[in-house]
Design a protein around this motif. Structure first.
Motif, PDB file in Angstrom:
ATOM      1  N   ALA A 118      22.061 -22.354  49.596  1.00  0.00           N
ATOM      2  CA  ALA A 118      20.689 -22.275  49.094  1.00  0.00           C
ATOM      3  C   ALA A 118      20.423 -20.891  48.509  1.00  0.00           C
ATOM      4  CB  ALA A 118      19.700 -22.573  50.215  1.00  0.00           C
ATOM      5  N   LYS A 119      19.906 -20.862  47.277  1.00  0.00           N
ATOM      6  CA  LYS A 119      19.568 -19.590  46.635  1.00  0.00           C
ATOM      7  C   LYS A 119      18.185 -19.117  47.059  1.00  0.00           C
ATOM      8  CE  LYS A 119      20.417 -20.968  42.368  1.00  0.00           C
ATOM      9  NZ  LYS A 119      20.628 -20.907  40.897  1.00  0.00           N
ATOM     10  N   TRP A 120      17.322 -20.059  47.400  1.00  0.00           N
ATOM     11  CA  TRP A 120      16.003 -19.743  47.928  1.00  0.00           C
ATOM     12  C   TRP A 120      15.537 -20.925  48.774  1.00  0.00           C
ATOM     13  CZ3 TRP A 120      16.630 -20.048  42.471  1.00  0.00           C
ATOM     14  CH2 TRP A 120      16.214 -21.241  41.897  1.00  0.00           C
ATOM     15  N   TYR A 121      14.438 -20.727  49.482  1.00  0.00           N
ATOM     16  CA  TYR A 121      13.904 -21.772  50.350  1.00  0.00           C
ATOM     17  C   TYR A 121      13.609 -23.017  49.522  1.00  0.00           C
ATOM     18  CZ  TYR A 121      10.770 -24.116  53.659  1.00  0.00           C
ATOM     19  OH  TYR A 121      10.180 -25.027  54.498  1.00  0.00           O
ATOM     20  N   ASN A 122      14.086 -24.176  50.002  1.00  0.00           N
ATOM     21  CA  ASN A 122      13.821 -25.414  49.281  1.00  0.00           C
ATOM     22  C   ASN A 122      13.925 -26.595  50.226  1.00  0.00           C
ATOM     23  OD1 ASN A 122      16.565 -27.096  48.629  1.00  0.00           O
ATOM     24  ND2 ASN A 122      17.031 -24.901  48.805  1.00  0.00           N
ATOM     25  N   GLN A 123      13.330 -27.686  49.836  1.00  0.00           N
ATOM     26  CA  GLN A 123      13.391 -28.924  50.609  1.00  0.00           C
ATOM     27  C   GLN A 123      13.346 -30.104  49.652  1.00  0.00           C
ATOM     28  OE1 GLN A 123      10.388 -29.367  53.624  1.00  0.00           O
ATOM     29  NE2 GLN A 123      11.095 -31.367  54.302  1.00  0.00           N
ATOM     30  N   GLY A 124      14.206 -31.093  49.888  1.00  0.00           N
ATOM     31  CA  GLY A 124      14.194 -32.320  49.107  1.00  0.00           C
ATOM     32  C   GLY A 124      14.834 -32.213  47.739  1.00  0.00           C
ATOM     33  N   GLN A 125      15.481 -31.088  47.423  1.00  0.00           N
ATOM     34  CA  GLN A 125      16.128 -30.925  46.119  1.00  0.00           C
ATOM     35  C   GLN A 125      17.638 -31.053  46.302  1.00  0.00           C
ATOM     36  OE1 GLN A 125      13.747 -27.163  44.960  1.00  0.00           O
ATOM     37  NE2 GLN A 125      13.959 -28.281  43.048  1.00  0.00           N
ATOM     38  N   GLN A 126      18.165 -32.166  45.854  1.00  0.00           N
ATOM     39  CA  GLN A 126      19.577 -32.488  46.038  1.00  0.00           C
ATOM     40  C   GLN A 126      20.467 -31.449  45.352  1.00  0.00           C
ATOM     41  OE1 GLN A 126      21.904 -36.074  44.240  1.00  0.00           O
ATOM     42  NE2 GLN A 126      20.722 -36.855  45.967  1.00  0.00           N
ATOM     43  N   PRO A 127      21.543 -31.026  46.008  1.00  0.00           N
ATOM     44  CA  PRO A 127      22.401 -29.998  45.397  1.00  0.00           C
ATOM     45  C   PRO A 127      22.982 -30.388  44.045  1.00  0.00           C
ATOM     46  CG  PRO A 127      22.848 -30.148  47.740  1.00  0.00           C
ATOM     47  CD  PRO A 127      21.918 -31.282  47.413  1.00  0.00           C
ATOM     48  N   THR A 128      23.205 -31.685  43.809  1.00  0.00           N
ATOM     49  CA  THR A 128      23.789 -32.113  42.535  1.00  0.00           C
ATOM     50  C   THR A 128      22.742 -32.460  41.488  1.00  0.00           C
ATOM     51  OG1 THR A 128      23.973 -34.344  43.450  1.00  0.00           O
ATOM     52  CG2 THR A 128      25.937 -32.948  43.538  1.00  0.00           C
ATOM     53  N   GLN A 129      21.464 -32.237  41.796  1.00  0.00           N
ATOM     54  CA  GLN A 129      20.419 -32.526  40.815  1.00  0.00           C
ATOM     55  C   GLN A 129      20.627 -31.677  39.570  1.00  0.00           C
ATOM     56  OE1 GLN A 129      16.439 -32.126  42.332  1.00  0.00           O
ATOM     57  NE2 GLN A 129      15.492 -32.146  40.307  1.00  0.00           N
ATOM     58  N   GLN A 130      20.546 -32.318  38.400  1.00  0.00           N
ATOM     59  CA  GLN A 130      20.775 -31.615  37.142  1.00  0.00           C
ATOM     60  C   GLN A 130      19.482 -30.966  36.651  1.00  0.00           C
ATOM     61  OE1 GLN A 130      23.613 -31.254  35.214  1.00  0.00           O
ATOM     62  NE2 GLN A 130      24.838 -32.151  36.830  1.00  0.00           N
ATOM     63  N   PHE A 131      19.615 -29.747  36.133  1.00  0.00           N
ATOM     64  CA  PHE A 131      18.499 -29.035  35.531  1.00  0.00           C
ATOM     65  C   PHE A 131      18.895 -28.611  34.124  1.00  0.00           C
ATOM     66  CE2 PHE A 131      17.737 -28.598  40.039  1.00  0.00           C
ATOM     67  CZ  PHE A 131      16.359 -28.691  40.160  1.00  0.00           C
ATOM     68  N   GLU A 132      17.893 -28.362  33.302  1.00  0.00           N
ATOM     69  CA  GLU A 132      18.185 -27.937  31.938  1.00  0.00           C
ATOM     70  C   GLU A 132      18.879 -26.581  31.930  1.00  0.00           C
ATOM     71  OE1 GLU A 132      15.911 -27.089  27.664  1.00  0.00           O
ATOM     72  OE2 GLU A 132      14.809 -27.918  29.371  1.00  0.00           O
ATOM     73  N   TYR A 133      18.441 -25.689  32.831  1.00  0.00           N
ATOM     74  CA  TYR A 133      19.019 -24.353  32.895  1.00  0.00           C
ATOM     75  C   TYR A 133      19.577 -24.094  34.287  1.00  0.00           C
ATOM     76  CZ  TYR A 133      16.458 -23.784  28.555  1.00  0.00           C
ATOM     77  OH  TYR A 133      15.984 -23.949  27.280  1.00  0.00           O
ATOM     78  N   ALA A 134      20.702 -23.388  34.345  1.00  0.00           N
ATOM     79  CA  ALA A 134      21.398 -23.177  35.613  1.00  0.00           C
ATOM     80  C   ALA A 134      20.536 -22.423  36.620  1.00  0.00           C
ATOM     81  CB  ALA A 134      22.703 -22.421  35.365  1.00  0.00           C
ATOM     82  N   TYR A 135      19.683 -21.515  36.144  1.00  0.00           N
ATOM     83  CA  TYR A 135      18.892 -20.714  37.078  1.00  0.00           C
ATOM     84  C   TYR A 135      17.823 -21.547  37.792  1.00  0.00           C
ATOM     85  CZ  TYR A 135      15.248 -20.613  33.445  1.00  0.00           C
ATOM     86  OH  TYR A 135      14.298 -20.964  32.524  1.00  0.00           O
ATOM     87  N   GLN A 136      17.562 -22.770  37.337  1.00  0.00           N
ATOM     88  CA  GLN A 136      16.500 -23.573  37.932  1.00  0.00           C
ATOM     89  C   GLN A 136      16.922 -24.256  39.230  1.00  0.00           C
ATOM     90  OE1 GLN A 136      15.841 -25.968  34.359  1.00  0.00           O
ATOM     91  NE2 GLN A 136      13.802 -25.082  34.141  1.00  0.00           N
ATOM     92  N   THR A 137      18.204 -24.454  39.436  1.00  0.00           N
ATOM     93  CA  THR A 137      18.636 -25.131  40.650  1.00  0.00           C
ATOM     94  C   THR A 137      18.564 -24.192  41.844  1.00  0.00           C
ATOM     95  OG1 THR A 137      20.470 -26.229  41.791  1.00  0.00           O
ATOM     96  CG2 THR A 137      21.054 -24.589  40.131  1.00  0.00           C
ATOM     97  N   PRO A 138      18.082 -24.684  42.995  1.00  0.00           N
ATOM     98  CA  PRO A 138      18.020 -23.834  44.185  1.00  0.00           C
ATOM     99  C   PRO A 138      19.353 -23.739  44.919  1.00  0.00           C
ATOM    100  CG  PRO A 138      17.108 -25.980  44.692  1.00  0.00           C
ATOM    101  CD  PRO A 138      17.437 -25.998  43.227  1.00  0.00           C
ATOM    102  N   TRP A 139      20.408 -24.374  44.372  1.00  0.00           N
ATOM    103  CA  TRP A 139      21.691 -24.406  45.068  1.00  0.00           C
ATOM    104  C   TRP A 139      22.784 -23.757  44.230  1.00  0.00           C
ATOM    105  CZ3 TRP A 139      21.732 -25.598  50.030  1.00  0.00           C
ATOM    106  CH2 TRP A 139      20.712 -26.405  50.537  1.00  0.00           C
TER     107      TRP A 139
END
Length: 543
Positions: A438-459
């Motif tokens: 985990a890069k920051w506190y998060n809940q319910g955000q799947q590690p493999t969830q795709q985001f437009e930009y890499a910095y948006q994922t909490p994992w």
């Protein structure tokens, strides 16, 4: 599980891994003797009472355990091969380009663009949004021209996507329908190599990225020998975040890739000139791929990664005013690319490899049928063929990550991710056979969830679970170390109990609420675990 379901676990159901390390036992504390029970405050400091996030647990009993074992390999790994030349042709542009005529095209490979969604029937493959395969044969004599090209030793490579029109990945709403559209074209033209030119909304759409990867997983499963190229736009700093996400989605879906083709054109800026910017973009993309492949334990060295890369540039005037590739510049870029052992060199397009009429001989004017940078037909093709003579595409092996499931729970070193747990920064979990932090506190955000930009994922992906990994042993408290939890007792805040051999502290007054609830949803549970799990951040004053 159907192909339409995009779970990273595939058909496999994982139970939680319940292991603990560094649990301090009472007899290990300083004092008068091994049986001394220390004050609660001291015990809390030694037990590191951080909320434990353990993964999916079946309440009321110990569930069966499973772990992932990951094997990485290069399928049909091949040595570094010489660069080959494969120019693009706009197959539907009028006048029709005679790519099958050796006097008009001496390349041994030609990329034909573009297969896209139908303008009227949605998830139906067409050439240029207009010609169905049967219409292309009728109106463009495409089948006959392909047969003629093959008879002289040429290999036609169909390209899906492109800059204009709607990509099939946007029009088809399920992976199975998208795979069927791809397979229709692959079988129609007996394709062994296919190109996916991913630009615009099809690149930035998370849904399209996931569908494409899932669909190509189906295609590759049914045709294991297919060679898949991803053609992606670049900036002077390398591939964009959506481009990296497109590659990562392929790796997560175990799609074998022949290579990544970098489009070095239409930059927002060209410090040092267009050719130098292209070289910088390719170098940066190589470093990005080196990092990405290392995350997935794909054992390619620097030369092999270059050999799985391609470069595509636009001859003459580019779409951006002031950006222009001269014949000399093209020669310089091709020479640099071959010196790096880049696998493939392409340009856009053979339709444009001709001098412009005087009325268009202006650097600020872009034409689909000529370039402003030459005085003779096929000048760019001839120059490249001179540097890459009679180049023939040879198999370079397929980049692939292969995973298998092990029934041995000793392989997974961290808990399985759970949507109900709040994860603090630094916490490590296992999901889909990979370890994430985990890069920051998060809940319910799947590690493999795709985001437009890499910095948006909490994992942050740390890498796969290896066969050599193992889970630490779960130690338990000795009998009588703490009172055993009883459902009939009312517990006050701060009281400590033992439940299934582990200590828990009451956060507020409660009765008949099992400490097992701390593993189901620690936010609403009245119990705080007093033990830590490997991967959990150290206790701080703010916990």
């Amino acid at each position: 599980m159907s192909h339409d379901e995009l779970s990273p676990l595939g058909d496999h159901s994982l139970q939680p891994l319940i292991t603990v390390s560094d649990l301090v036992m009472p007899h290990e504390l300083e004092g008068d003797g091994p049986d001394r029970k220390p004050p609660l405050g001291e015990r809390l400091r030694r037990y590191s009472p951080v909320r434990i996030l353990m993964g999916l647990m079946v309440l009321g009993g110990a569930g069966s355990l499973a772990a992932w074992r990951i094997h990485q390999r290069i399928i049909d790994a091949a040595p570094v091969h010489a660069t080959y030349f494969a120019p693009y042709v706009d197959a539907t542009l009028s006048p029709t380009y005679a790519f099958q005529d050796p006097t008009q095209n001496d390349a041994k490979q030609t990329v034909l663009g573009f297969v896209v969604a139908s303008g009227t029937n949605g998830c139906s493959p067409t050439w240029g949004g207009v010609y169905t395969p049967s219409a292309a044969n009728q109106d463009l004599a495409l089948n006959s021209r392909l047969a003629e090209y093959a008879s002289i030793g040429g290999t036609a490579i169909v390209s899906f996507g492109g800059q204009a029109h709607t990509h099939l990945s946007m029009a088809c709403t399920t992976p199975t329908s998208l795979a069927a559209a791809y397979q229709q074209i692959i079988r129609q033209y007996d394709q062994h190599i296919v190109d996916f030119d991913i630009e615009g909304p099809a690149l930035t759409s998370q849904a399209a990225t996931l569908r494409r990867a899932a669909a190509l997983s189906i295609v590759a499963h049914e045709d294991p020998g297919i060679q898949i190229w991803l053609t992606l736009p670049a900036t002077p700093q390398g591939l964009s975040d959506p481009g990296i996400a497109a590659i990562r989605a392929m790796l997560l879906k175990r799609v074998p890739l022949a290579g990544v083709n970098v489009m070095t054109m239409d930059f927002t800026s060209t410090p040092g000139g267009l050719v130098q910017t292209a070289e910088s973009a390719l170098t940066a993309a190589h470093q990005q791929l080196t990092t990405l492949f290392a995350e997935y334990r794909i054992p390619l060295n620097s030369h092999q990664i270059w050999n799985h890369m391609g470069v595509t540039f636009q001859i003459g005037q580019n779409n951006v005013v002031g950006q222009r590739v001269s014949l000399q510049g093209a020669s310089q870029l091709v020479a640099w690319s071959t010196s790096q052992a880049i696998g493939r060199v392409s340009f856009w397009s053979l339709n444009r490899d001709a001098p412009c009429a005087a009325s268009l001989a202006n650097e600020a004017v872009y034409s689909n049928t000529c370039s402003d940078a030459q005085t003779a037909p096929l000048a760019f093709s001839s120059e490249i063929e001179h540097q890459i003579p009679a180049s023939v595409q040879r198999g370079r092996g397929l980049i692939q990550v292969t995973t298998t499931v092990s029934a041995n729970p000793a392989n997974a070193p961290f808990p399985i991710w759970s949507a109900s747990f709040p994860y603090p920064a630094g916490y490590k979990v296992v999901w889909g056979g990979y370890i994430y932090e985990a890069k920051w506190y998060n809940q319910g955000q799947q590690p493999t969830q795709q985001f437009e930009y890499a910095y948006q994922t909490p994992w942050e992906l740390l890498g796969p679970v290896l066969e050599s990994d193992h889970a630490p042993t779960l130690p338990t408290l000795p009998p009588g170390a703490d009172p055993t939890w009883e459902p009939t007792v009312t517990y006050q805040p701060g009281q400590v109990v033992e439940f299934e051999g582990l200590p828990y502290q009451a956060k507020w007054a409660n009765q008949a609420q099992s400490p097992a609830s701390a593993m189901a949803d620690p936010t609403i549970s009245p119990w705080q675990p007093l033990w830590s799990y490997p991967g959990e951040p150290p206790l701080t004053a703010t916990n």
